[in-house]
Design an enzyme around this catalytic site. Structure first.
Site, PDB file in Angstrom:
ATOM      1  N   CYS A 116      -1.660  -6.230   0.684  1.00 43.11           N
ATOM      2  CA  CYS A 116      -1.222  -4.882   0.822  1.00 43.11           C
ATOM      3  C   CYS A 116       0.068  -4.935   0.616  1.00 43.11           C
ATOM      4  CB  CYS A 116      -1.409  -4.509   2.328  1.00 43.11           C
ATOM      5  SG  CYS A 116      -3.198  -4.257   2.355  1.00 43.11           S
ATOM      6  N   LYS A 119     -12.792   3.412  -5.047  1.00 45.98           N
ATOM      7  CA  LYS A 119     -11.776   4.288  -5.238  1.00 45.98           C
ATOM      8  C   LYS A 119     -11.727   5.204  -6.544  1.00 45.98           C
ATOM      9  CE  LYS A 119      -8.198   1.868  -2.682  1.00 45.98           C
ATOM     10  NZ  LYS A 119      -6.637   1.380  -2.767  1.00 45.98           N
ATOM     11  N   THR A 142     -13.867 -10.633   6.115  1.00 46.40           N
ATOM     12  CA  THR A 142     -13.314  -9.365   6.510  1.00 46.40           C
ATOM     13  C   THR A 142     -14.666  -8.428   6.610  1.00 46.40           C
ATOM     14  OG1 THR A 142     -13.005  -9.021   4.125  1.00 46.40           O
ATOM     15  CG2 THR A 142     -10.847  -9.720   5.498  1.00 46.40           C
ATOM     16  N   ALA A 157      -2.393   2.665   4.583  1.00 48.00           N
ATOM     17  CA  ALA A 157      -1.260   2.025   5.370  1.00 48.00           C
ATOM     18  C   ALA A 157      -1.632   0.709   5.955  1.00 48.00           C
ATOM     19  CB  ALA A 157      -0.864   3.164   6.386  1.00 48.00           C
ATOM     20  N   CYS A 158      -0.777  -0.259   5.950  1.00 47.83           N
ATOM     21  CA  CYS A 158      -0.844  -1.412   6.735  1.00 47.83           C
ATOM     22  C   CYS A 158       0.203  -1.967   7.436  1.00 47.83           C
ATOM     23  CB  CYS A 158      -1.249  -2.532   5.580  1.00 47.83           C
ATOM     24  SG  CYS A 158      -1.395  -4.011   5.993  1.00 47.83           S
ATOM     25  N   ASP A 165     -16.223  -0.627   4.868  1.00 49.47           N
ATOM     26  CA  ASP A 165     -15.183   0.191   4.324  1.00 49.47           C
ATOM     27  C   ASP A 165     -15.361   1.481   5.069  1.00 49.47           C
ATOM     28  OD1 ASP A 165     -12.845   1.426   3.279  1.00 49.47           O
ATOM     29  OD2 ASP A 165     -12.885   0.259   1.415  1.00 49.47           O
ATOM     30  N   ARG A 207      -1.455   5.540  -7.758  1.00 47.57           N
ATOM     31  CA  ARG A 207      -2.073   4.326  -6.918  1.00 47.57           C
ATOM     32  C   ARG A 207      -2.273   5.273  -5.401  1.00 47.57           C
ATOM     33  NH1 ARG A 207      -4.471  -0.376  -5.581  1.00 47.57           N
ATOM     34  NH2 ARG A 207      -3.699  -1.043  -3.743  1.00 47.57           N
ATOM     35  N   LEU A 208      -3.640   4.740  -4.851  1.00 50.01           N
ATOM     36  CA  LEU A 208      -4.000   5.052  -3.417  1.00 50.01           C
ATOM     37  C   LEU A 208      -3.637   3.878  -2.639  1.00 50.01           C
ATOM     38  CD1 LEU A 208      -7.468   6.627  -4.400  1.00 50.01           C
ATOM     39  CD2 LEU A 208      -5.075   7.722  -4.618  1.00 50.01           C
ATOM     40  N   ARG A 247     -13.281   4.123   4.929  1.00 51.67           N
ATOM     41  CA  ARG A 247     -12.570   5.034   4.207  1.00 51.67           C
ATOM     42  C   ARG A 247     -13.194   6.230   3.481  1.00 51.67           C
ATOM     43  NH1 ARG A 247      -8.454   1.198   1.169  1.00 51.67           N
ATOM     44  NH2 ARG A 247     -10.425   0.311   0.980  1.00 51.67           N
ATOM     45  N   CYS A 258      -3.000 -10.396   4.194  1.00 55.77           N
ATOM     46  CA  CYS A 258      -3.708  -9.505   2.945  1.00 55.77           C
ATOM     47  C   CYS A 258      -2.647  -9.408   1.798  1.00 55.77           C
ATOM     48  CB  CYS A 258      -3.787  -8.182   3.623  1.00 55.77           C
ATOM     49  SG  CYS A 258      -2.457  -7.515   4.069  1.00 55.77           S
TER      50      CYS A 258
END
Length: 372
Positions: free
Chosen positions: A245, A333, A293, A231-232, A305, A227-228, A307, A243
């Site tokens: 998360c 991902k 969002t 951080a939240c 996004d 799982r990736l 990332r 969310c």
């Protein structure tokens, strides 16, 4: 799963990255930073942190322009002289007439103020020409500093920056962040996964450390359940209902612990899809104004996004993992890991909505292609 600590190569020149890190620190402190390029360069100041004194220091020899992203420019309909289309990643230089002072400029940079100051403009933008690379570096530096991606700018010869960095070193920062070094590992029993080892990685850009939670005894010869998790703070620690998360994190830990072959959870310091905690809270404020969002991020001047999963792939490779069963509903991902040589199969991982995040989850599904 044992892995020796990887030393930093002795012949690796860290000086450009080190200076770029100093530039990030200076920008975050509201200082003037120089960006040196082949055709001169720019001196910049964060639009978010500037005050009257620092802006006056920057403008000692002339009026500063305001550099914003194409995303933010599209929101403000700044399309004269330079295309500000979403597909064009080039920043936009906004000229600042007398009326565009400190407060008005901050309203241009900060979309949370859009409702309070709905009438902006008319704006004049100019071609970047020889400043194009320096402007790209300015936006990159602001993003790396987790600031609003907007800066005041003047020619570098017109100001006295506290630190000057080559534009190439700044543009190399995202790649340096994925050059991680396995630095430490220790046993870390968790409430949901007592048989856990924590492995810490330092990124090459000097940014925050990332963690791998190795649960059980995964066999890297076989596909590893992975799982990736970005951080939240608000969701993982404070239990935010905006969310999913926190529930995703705890459900993933429980699922990996229950899996006979164990697995790995990567805890990545990529708050707010890579825009940082404070900018994420700005996005929350925009959501309170009615934006979803995706639109909140783009109004801030970011991509939906930000990332880069190169980082996650590098961590998995250092753990000896080449094939994963990835717990995710996000195709990006899957694509991100596969693009870096990992064999990836997807395992669905979704949480039941609550009244506060049902719209958030719908946006993930309808606008970002999440498989929900």
């Amino acid at each position: 799963m044992g892995q020796a600590v990887r030393p930093c190569p002795a012949d690796r020149d860290l000086r450009p990255v080190s200076v770029a890190e100093a530039a990030i620190d200076a920008l975050r402190r509201g200082r003037i930073v120089g960006l040196a390029g082949p055709d001169g360069g720019l001196a910049i100041l964060s639009a978010e942190l500037a005050d009257a004194a620092s802006l006056a220091a920057l403008e000692g020899s002339g009026r500063a322009g305001l550099i914003i992203t194409a995303r933010r420019a599209a929101v403000l309909a700044i399309t004269n002289q330079r295309a500000a289309a979403v597909a064009d990643p080039e920043p936009v230089w906004v000229e600042r007439p007398a009326w565009l002072g400190l407060d008005a400029s901050r309203a241009v940079a900060d979309p949370v103020l859009d409702m309070a100051t709905p009438l902006k403009g008319p704006f004049t933008s100019r071609a970047l020409d020889g400043d194009r690379v320096a402007a790209l570096a300015a936006i990159t530096l602001a993003k790396q500093a987790a600031l609003l991606p907007a800066v005041y700018a003047v020619p570098i010869a017109a100001a006295a920056p506290v630190v000057t960095v080559a534009v190439d070193a700044v543009l190399a920062l995202p790649a340096a962040a994925a050059d991680v070094t396995l630095s430490s590992r220790a046993r870390l029993p968790l409430a949901q996964a007592p048989d856990t080892e924590v492995v810490a990685f330092r990124p090459g850009d000097g940014g925050p450390e990332h963690l791998a939670l190795v649960i059980g005894d995964p066999n890297p010869v076989q596909p590893v359940l992975v799982r990736l998790h970005s951080a939240c703070l608000t969701g993982d620690v404070l239990g935010s209902l905006k969310c999913d998360c926190g529930p995703q994190l705890h459900a993933a830990l429980a699922a990996i612990a229950a899996n006979p072959g164990g697995g790995i959870l990567l805890y990545l310091q990529q708050e707010g899809r890579g825009i940082g905690l404070i900018n994420k809270l700005r996005a929350y404020a925009l959501q309170d104004q009615g934006f979803d969002t995706v639109d909140a991020n783009t109004r801030l001047g970011f991509e939906p996004d930000e990332r880069d999963f190169t980082l996650a792939a590098a961590m998995l490779h250092q753990l000896g993992v080449g094939s994963v069963q990835l717990m995710t509903n996000n195709p990006l991902k899957v694509e991100g890991l596969a693009a870096h040589g990992l064999a990836v199969s997807r395992v669905p991982h979704s949480m039941a909505p609550n009244p506060h995040n049902i719209g958030y989850l719908g946006t993930k599904r309808d606008r970002q292609g999440h498989l929900l």
